[in-house]
Design a protein around this motif. Sequence first.
Motif, PDB file in Angstrom:
ATOM      1  N   THR A   1       0.804  -1.219   0.000  1.00  0.00           N
ATOM      2  CA  THR A   1       0.000   0.000   0.000  1.00  0.00           C
ATOM      3  C   THR A   1       0.837   1.269   0.000  1.00  0.00           C
ATOM      4  O   THR A   1       0.344   2.353  -0.272  1.00  0.00           O
ATOM      5  CB  THR A   1      -0.936   0.029   1.229  1.00  0.00           C
ATOM      6  N   ARG A   2       2.100   1.132   0.370  1.00  0.00           N
ATOM      7  CA  ARG A   2       2.991   2.311   0.330  1.00  0.00           C
ATOM      8  C   ARG A   2       4.442   1.856   0.274  1.00  0.00           C
ATOM      9  O   ARG A   2       4.724   0.662   0.319  1.00  0.00           O
ATOM     10  CB  ARG A   2       2.748   3.242   1.528  1.00  0.00           C
TER      11      ARG A   2
ATOM     12  N   LEU B   1       8.175   0.717  -0.549  1.00  0.00           N
ATOM     13  CA  LEU B   1       8.736  -0.212  -1.530  1.00  0.00           C
ATOM     14  C   LEU B   1       7.665  -1.134  -2.122  1.00  0.00           C
ATOM     15  O   LEU B   1       7.664  -1.417  -3.315  1.00  0.00           O
ATOM     16  CB  LEU B   1       9.829  -1.071  -0.858  1.00  0.00           C
TER      17      LEU B   1
ATOM     18  N   ARG C   1      -2.893  -3.121   6.408  1.00  0.00           N
ATOM     19  CA  ARG C   1      -3.937  -3.091   7.439  1.00  0.00           C
ATOM     20  C   ARG C   1      -4.831  -1.868   7.303  1.00  0.00           C
ATOM     21  O   ARG C   1      -5.992  -1.907   7.695  1.00  0.00           O
ATOM     22  CB  ARG C   1      -3.283  -3.097   8.830  1.00  0.00           C
TER      23      ARG C   1
ATOM     24  N   ASP D   1      -4.015  -8.387   7.709  1.00  0.00           N
ATOM     25  CA  ASP D   1      -2.907  -8.307   8.662  1.00  0.00           C
ATOM     26  C   ASP D   1      -2.164  -9.646   8.562  1.00  0.00           C
ATOM     27  O   ASP D   1      -2.738 -10.703   8.861  1.00  0.00           O
ATOM     28  CB  ASP D   1      -3.480  -8.101  10.074  1.00  0.00           C
TER      29      ASP D   1
ATOM     30  N   ASN E   1       6.656  -8.552   1.824  1.00  0.00           N
ATOM     31  CA  ASN E   1       7.303  -7.252   1.937  1.00  0.00           C
ATOM     32  C   ASN E   1       6.907  -6.510   3.222  1.00  0.00           C
ATOM     33  O   ASN E   1       7.682  -5.696   3.728  1.00  0.00           O
ATOM     34  CB  ASN E   1       6.928  -6.411   0.697  1.00  0.00           C
TER      35      ASN E   1
ATOM     36  N   TYR F   1      13.791  -5.143  15.258  1.00  0.00           N
ATOM     37  CA  TYR F   1      13.801  -5.268  13.791  1.00  0.00           C
ATOM     38  C   TYR F   1      14.849  -6.292  13.352  1.00  0.00           C
ATOM     39  O   TYR F   1      14.552  -7.209  12.584  1.00  0.00           O
ATOM     40  CB  TYR F   1      14.106  -3.886  13.210  1.00  0.00           C
TER      41      TYR F   1
ATOM     42  N   LYS G   1      14.188  -9.795  11.535  1.00  0.00           N
ATOM     43  CA  LYS G   1      14.677  -9.944  10.157  1.00  0.00           C
ATOM     44  C   LYS G   1      15.650 -11.119  10.061  1.00  0.00           C
ATOM     45  O   LYS G   1      15.719 -11.798   9.040  1.00  0.00           O
ATOM     46  CB  LYS G   1      15.364  -8.650   9.700  1.00  0.00           C
TER      47      LYS G   1
ATOM     48  N   GLY H   1      19.871  -2.680   1.804  1.00  0.00           N
ATOM     49  CA  GLY H   1      20.374  -1.787   2.851  1.00  0.00           C
ATOM     50  C   GLY H   1      19.320  -0.701   2.984  1.00  0.00           C
ATOM     51  O   GLY H   1      18.141  -0.944   2.690  1.00  0.00           O
TER      52      GLY H   1
ATOM     53  N   MET I   1      16.854   2.138   2.010  1.00  0.00           N
ATOM     54  CA  MET I   1      16.220   2.527   0.738  1.00  0.00           C
ATOM     55  C   MET I   1      15.417   3.804   0.970  1.00  0.00           C
ATOM     56  O   MET I   1      14.843   3.981   2.044  1.00  0.00           O
ATOM     57  CB  MET I   1      15.270   1.420   0.259  1.00  0.00           C
TER      58      MET I   1
ATOM     59  N   THR J   1      12.417   5.048   0.707  1.00  0.00           N
ATOM     60  CA  THR J   1      10.998   4.726   0.504  1.00  0.00           C
ATOM     61  C   THR J   1      10.099   5.746   1.209  1.00  0.00           C
ATOM     62  O   THR J   1       8.880   5.629   1.156  1.00  0.00           O
ATOM     63  CB  THR J   1      10.665   3.334   1.071  1.00  0.00           C
TER      64      THR J   1
ATOM     65  N   GLN K   1       3.223   7.729   1.448  1.00  0.00           N
ATOM     66  CA  GLN K   1       3.498   7.722   2.887  1.00  0.00           C
ATOM     67  C   GLN K   1       2.681   8.812   3.565  1.00  0.00           C
ATOM     68  O   GLN K   1       2.301   9.794   2.921  1.00  0.00           O
ATOM     69  CB  GLN K   1       4.993   7.961   3.151  1.00  0.00           C
TER      70      GLN K   1
HETATM   71  N1  LIG Z   1      13.155   1.466   3.885  1.00  0.00           N
HETATM   72  C1  LIG Z   1      14.320   0.888   4.127  1.00  0.00           C
HETATM   73  O1  LIG Z   1      15.348   1.553   4.256  1.00  0.00           O
HETATM   74  C2  LIG Z   1      14.408  -0.620   4.221  1.00  0.00           C
HETATM   75  C3  LIG Z   1      15.672  -1.226   4.318  1.00  0.00           C
HETATM   76  C4  LIG Z   1      15.766  -2.607   4.389  1.00  0.00           C
HETATM   77  C5  LIG Z   1      14.629  -3.370   4.349  1.00  0.00           C
HETATM   78  N2  LIG Z   1      13.409  -2.784   4.268  1.00  0.00           N
HETATM   79  C6  LIG Z   1      12.220  -3.628   4.251  1.00  0.00           C
HETATM   80  O2  LIG Z   1      11.479  -3.412   3.069  1.00  0.00           O
HETATM   81  C7  LIG Z   1      10.084  -3.598   3.346  1.00  0.00           C
HETATM   82  C8  LIG Z   1       9.326  -2.351   2.904  1.00  0.00           C
HETATM   83  O3  LIG Z   1       9.867  -1.242   3.587  1.00  0.00           O
HETATM   84  P1  LIG Z   1       9.262   0.228   3.422  1.00  0.00           P
HETATM   85  O4  LIG Z   1      10.337   1.160   3.789  1.00  0.00           O
HETATM   86  O5  LIG Z   1       8.580   0.362   2.133  1.00  0.00           O
HETATM   87  O6  LIG Z   1       8.184   0.209   4.622  1.00  0.00           O
HETATM   88  P2  LIG Z   1       6.839   1.080   4.818  1.00  0.00           P
HETATM   89  O7  LIG Z   1       6.826   2.246   3.929  1.00  0.00           O
HETATM   90  O8  LIG Z   1       6.726   1.299   6.290  1.00  0.00           O
HETATM   91  O9  LIG Z   1       5.675   0.091   4.345  1.00  0.00           O
HETATM   92  C9  LIG Z   1       5.358  -1.035   5.089  1.00  0.00           C
HETATM   93  C10 LIG Z   1       4.134  -1.684   4.487  1.00  0.00           C
HETATM   94  O10 LIG Z   1       3.840  -2.861   5.262  1.00  0.00           O
HETATM   95  C11 LIG Z   1       2.465  -2.821   5.651  1.00  0.00           C
HETATM   96  N3  LIG Z   1       2.317  -3.563   6.914  1.00  0.00           N
HETATM   97  C12 LIG Z   1       2.936  -3.353   8.094  1.00  0.00           C
HETATM   98  N4  LIG Z   1       2.523  -4.259   8.992  1.00  0.00           N
HETATM   99  C13 LIG Z   1       1.649  -5.079   8.366  1.00  0.00           C
HETATM  100  C14 LIG Z   1       0.874  -6.198   8.762  1.00  0.00           C
HETATM  101  N5  LIG Z   1       0.936  -6.673  10.003  1.00  0.00           N
HETATM  102  N6  LIG Z   1       0.077  -6.799   7.854  1.00  0.00           N
HETATM  103  C15 LIG Z   1       0.012  -6.322   6.576  1.00  0.00           C
HETATM  104  N7  LIG Z   1       0.700  -5.258   6.137  1.00  0.00           N
HETATM  105  C16 LIG Z   1       1.510  -4.637   7.031  1.00  0.00           C
HETATM  106  C17 LIG Z   1       2.150  -1.322   5.776  1.00  0.00           C
HETATM  107  O11 LIG Z   1       0.761  -1.047   5.671  1.00  0.00           O
HETATM  108  P3  LIG Z   1      -0.181  -0.888   7.002  1.00  0.00           P
HETATM  109  O12 LIG Z   1       0.611  -0.150   8.026  1.00  0.00           O
HETATM  110  O13 LIG Z   1      -1.401  -0.192   6.516  1.00  0.00           O
HETATM  111  O14 LIG Z   1      -0.485  -2.291   7.444  1.00  0.00           O
HETATM  112  C18 LIG Z   1       2.889  -0.815   4.540  1.00  0.00           C
HETATM  113  O15 LIG Z   1       2.121  -1.036   3.387  1.00  0.00           O
HETATM  114  C19 LIG Z   1       9.978  -3.894   4.831  1.00  0.00           C
HETATM  115  O16 LIG Z   1       9.944  -5.274   5.069  1.00  0.00           O
HETATM  116  C20 LIG Z   1      11.266  -3.314   5.378  1.00  0.00           C
HETATM  117  O17 LIG Z   1      11.668  -3.903   6.581  1.00  0.00           O
HETATM  118  C21 LIG Z   1      13.274  -1.421   4.203  1.00  0.00           C
END
Ligand SMILES: NC(=O)c1ccc[n+]([C@@H]2O[C@H](COP(=O)([O-])OP(=O)(O)OC[C@H]3O[C@@H](n4cnc5c(N)ncnc54)[C@H](OP(=O)(O)O)[C@@H]3O)[C@@H](O)[C@H]2O)c1
Length: 374
Positions: free
Chosen positions: A73-74, A76, A96, A121, A148, A212, A216, A243, A245, A247, A368
Amino acid sequence: MSGWKAPVALVGARWALNKYRDRKRRPTPAERALDLAAWAGAGALLGVGASMVAENRRSERLNGRVAVVTGGTRGLGLQLAREFGAGGASVVVCGRSRDNLDQAVADLTGRGIDAHGVVCDVTDREQVRALIGETVERFGRLDIVVNNAGVMRVGPAEAMQDAHFTEAMDIMYRGPFNVAREALPHLRTTEGSLVNITSVGAYLTVPHLLPYSVAKHAWACLSEGLAAETGGTGVRVTTVVPGLMRTGSHRGVVFIGEPEREYAWFALLAGMPLLSTNADRAARRIATASARGQGFLVINPTTRIGMALHGLAPGTSQQLMRLTGRLLPSTPEHVSERTGNESGDSTMGRLAESVAALNERAVDRLNQDTRDRR
Ligand SMILES: NC(=O)c1ccc[n+]([C@@H]2O[C@H](COP(=O)([O-])OP(=O)(O)OC[C@H]3O[C@@H](n4cnc5c(N)ncnc54)[C@H](OP(=O)(O)O)[C@@H]3O)[C@@H](O)[C@H]2O)c1
């Protein structure tokens, strides 16, 4: 290179070298510049050609496929859904929050993508079963599933509560496991692909990100284990190790301890060009890796260096992390907890945001929560 190709390549290289050595006179600077331009042009053409072939191959592999992206939904996840959709796949996204889901589906359909949204969820096995069931019922098949969805809490472990660790494990270990168990029977029939977005934190424990990193680590272990156990079934499992990103997720992260100071260092690093990767680029590489059925994908060079250092000299990497830990804010007497949107609304936060402007641009682009939308 194998069979007859290696000797032919060697003979060709030898011939080119001899030709080069046989040149009677030194070329003039103008001739050299012309040579260089010709080589650069040939290189660029080759590069463009190779990327067009790769793009065509990827589209061939995605066209008509059905992909589910959890947390699509938002951030990555949304960009990944756009990538799969642009390649001709139908996409189901989940999260969610109903509002975010509706906005994401509107964004995807507005781009001409056959998209559907399901509130789900991932910690709840029944909801995950419904998500996969609804996808197969609606589209008739399931080819790609991207685990994701994730959450992040930033602060010293001393300031964290049990609930923060439980939440992290529920969402980032139990969640992907629920999804994998529900999706695998369908992926076997299509010889599809399961993609797990882990993190550098899974392989290199970063201070102030303990819940985290712990979760992970479990997720990466699960992903590699599933890759091993699905060998011979036709299913491909891709472990993705990004690493930082860009996002825009720093706005939704919860900061614990001294939120303003925690936000400042995190927002700054998360937007640094060499340290963090553009979300579009990351999504493109992930979509390509999943179409190819690649087993392992490390997203940026800094991550690769960190993982290599940890593998070769774990004591040294531990020392570096201890040093990093000493530079980060200590646990205050009164622990507070605020989101990035709230804690960044300070002089320090605004300063970090202006330096890390690249990540700020991702906030709107990737759906976001902004301060204006609060
Ligand atoms: N951004 C970085 O720098 C980075 C680096 C390494 C790895 N990652 C990984 O890449 C992935 C995406 O990161 P992002 O930065 O895009 O994160 P984000 O913007 O916070 O997006 C997280 C997404 O996960 C959903 N979510 C969270 N809890 C959930 C649940 N229990 N059930 C279903 N959906 C759920 C959120 O929607 P709702 O809150 O509406 O549920 C949202 O759509 C994550 O796994 C993150 O750990 C990110």
